[in-house]
Design a protein around this motif. Sequence first.
Motif, mmCIF file in Angstrom:
data_model
loop_
_atom_site.group_PDB
_atom_site.id
_atom_site.type_symbol
_atom_site.label_atom_id
_atom_site.label_comp_id
_atom_site.label_asym_id
_atom_site.label_seq_id
_atom_site.Cartn_x
_atom_site.Cartn_y
_atom_site.Cartn_z
ATOM 1 N N GLU A 149 27.497 -48.746 30.423
ATOM 2 C CA GLU A 149 27.067 -48.206 31.712
ATOM 3 C C GLU A 149 26.012 -47.112 31.571
ATOM 4 O OE1 GLU A 149 31.158 -46.334 30.727
ATOM 5 O OE2 GLU A 149 30.198 -48.317 30.640
ATOM 6 N N TYR A 150 25.786 -46.617 30.362
ATOM 7 C CA TYR A 150 24.722 -45.634 30.154
ATOM 8 C C TYR A 150 23.342 -46.254 30.385
ATOM 9 C CZ TYR A 150 27.646 -41.955 28.006
ATOM 10 O OH TYR A 150 28.542 -40.960 27.767
ATOM 11 N N GLY B 106 20.191 -48.024 31.746
ATOM 12 C CA GLY B 106 19.669 -48.177 33.096
ATOM 13 C C GLY B 106 20.192 -47.150 34.067
ATOM 14 N N SER B 107 20.737 -46.014 33.571
ATOM 15 C CA SER B 107 21.355 -45.026 34.466
ATOM 16 C C SER B 107 20.762 -43.624 34.346
ATOM 17 C CB SER B 107 22.863 -44.950 34.186
ATOM 18 O OG SER B 107 23.112 -44.358 32.911
ATOM 19 N N PHE B 108 19.864 -43.379 33.403
ATOM 20 C CA PHE B 108 19.374 -42.021 33.167
ATOM 21 C C PHE B 108 18.130 -41.712 34.011
ATOM 22 C CE2 PHE B 108 21.271 -40.326 29.043
ATOM 23 C CZ PHE B 108 22.388 -41.138 29.127
ATOM 24 N N ASP B 109 18.097 -40.501 34.569
ATOM 25 C CA ASP B 109 16.904 -40.032 35.279
ATOM 26 C C ASP B 109 15.830 -39.588 34.291
ATOM 27 O OD1 ASP B 109 17.904 -40.282 37.962
ATOM 28 O OD2 ASP B 109 19.176 -38.556 37.551
ATOM 29 N N LEU C 118 16.871 -45.587 30.712
ATOM 30 C CA LEU C 118 16.287 -45.067 31.940
ATOM 31 C C LEU C 118 16.481 -45.986 33.148
ATOM 32 C CD1 LEU C 118 12.923 -43.793 30.475
ATOM 33 C CD2 LEU C 118 14.740 -42.351 31.404
ATOM 34 N N LYS C 119 16.561 -45.353 34.324
ATOM 35 C CA LYS C 119 16.474 -46.088 35.573
ATOM 36 C C LYS C 119 15.052 -46.608 35.752
ATOM 37 C CE LYS C 119 19.781 -43.088 38.057
ATOM 38 N NZ LYS C 119 19.914 -42.121 39.172
ATOM 39 N N LYS C 120 14.846 -47.420 36.769
ATOM 40 C CA LYS C 120 13.509 -47.941 37.047
ATOM 41 C C LYS C 120 12.514 -46.801 37.229
ATOM 42 C CE LYS C 120 10.111 -50.580 38.511
ATOM 43 N NZ LYS C 120 9.295 -51.419 37.594
ATOM 44 N N ASP C 121 12.919 -45.742 37.936
ATOM 45 C CA ASP C 121 12.029 -44.608 38.165
ATOM 46 C C ASP C 121 12.368 -43.426 37.255
ATOM 47 O OD1 ASP C 121 14.447 -44.036 39.321
ATOM 48 O OD2 ASP C 121 13.625 -43.241 41.197
ATOM 49 N N GLY C 122 13.035 -43.701 36.137
ATOM 50 C CA GLY C 122 13.338 -42.651 35.175
ATOM 51 C C GLY C 122 12.112 -42.276 34.357
ATOM 52 N N SER D 284 6.950 -43.730 32.314
ATOM 53 C CA SER D 284 7.858 -44.236 33.341
ATOM 54 C C SER D 284 7.410 -45.634 33.764
ATOM 55 C CB SER D 284 7.874 -43.313 34.559
ATOM 56 O OG SER D 284 8.702 -43.832 35.588
#
Length: 286
Positions: free
Chosen positions: A25-26, A28-31, A60-64, A103
């Motif tokens: 779960e880490y 695709g979850s980071f800003d 990273l997230k899409k906008d991370g 990014s």
Amino acid sequence: PHWDQHRVQWWFGDATKSLLMLPKEYFGSFDMVLVDLSETVMSFSVTDELDIMGALALLLKKDGIMVKNELYLEDMSNIFDYTIQMHFYDVPVLCSQAFVLGSNGIDFLNQPFHHHDIEGKNLLIEDVSDERDQFEIYHDYQRNVTTSQKHCRNVDEPEMPEIVDQKKSPGILMVIEVEGASVDIIQSAEKLIDAISESLVKVGLTVQSAVVNDLPAQEVNKSGTKKKSIALVLKEGYVLTRSYPDLGYCAFDIHLWSTFEKHGDAEIALIEAVGGTVNDSTSSSY
């Protein structure tokens, strides 16, 4: 280091191995991912197809945003759709310091600036204002078009090996300290074993046996009561517990060599099992 802040997690060890052990779960979850590694480590491979930077980018997230100090514009431009290189001049001791940002969702050249109302004067970055050039620290900007197929395989490439559940590995060790633990629970080996066994089973771990040992003579309480260490053998690893009833203190070593994603749930369960509180300064972990 905020050991008692449960939003902060400290991981120690070989980065190339630790990245493969992070919970699913880490990803695709980071800003933001802030990287400060030497050139030697940055050249290491995590898998046959990913180096350190490529693996970190997957967090990273899409906008991370990924941030890397020093001159890594070209390397990050091979990974991200948007990259910029910034230079801070007149930095004490260093004179000039470069940072690269990357990014896949934020276009740094066309993104509005935001004032975060940080109290006090920042020595390096001035307040955002209309009177000065907001892009004066920008040195290079790139809009890259090389990332759309970077995770796709060519039809003539060999198929990836089938993914199997990991059963054996060196594992991950988590250390937990609990102050203000319930004396009624931790002074009795039987009660303590029952409490921690029940809590571990609830989070999906399998307890197979328990061993109780007296701690060394110098570890005897002022009251003359011997302090205990308890080792719980699990199918997935082991939990070593040391209790100090006269201090209301209990310590845990959780070593799992599979199902690493259960570390967090096990931490909370063990703290609560001995009467501790998760979201305050009476418990800590790393």
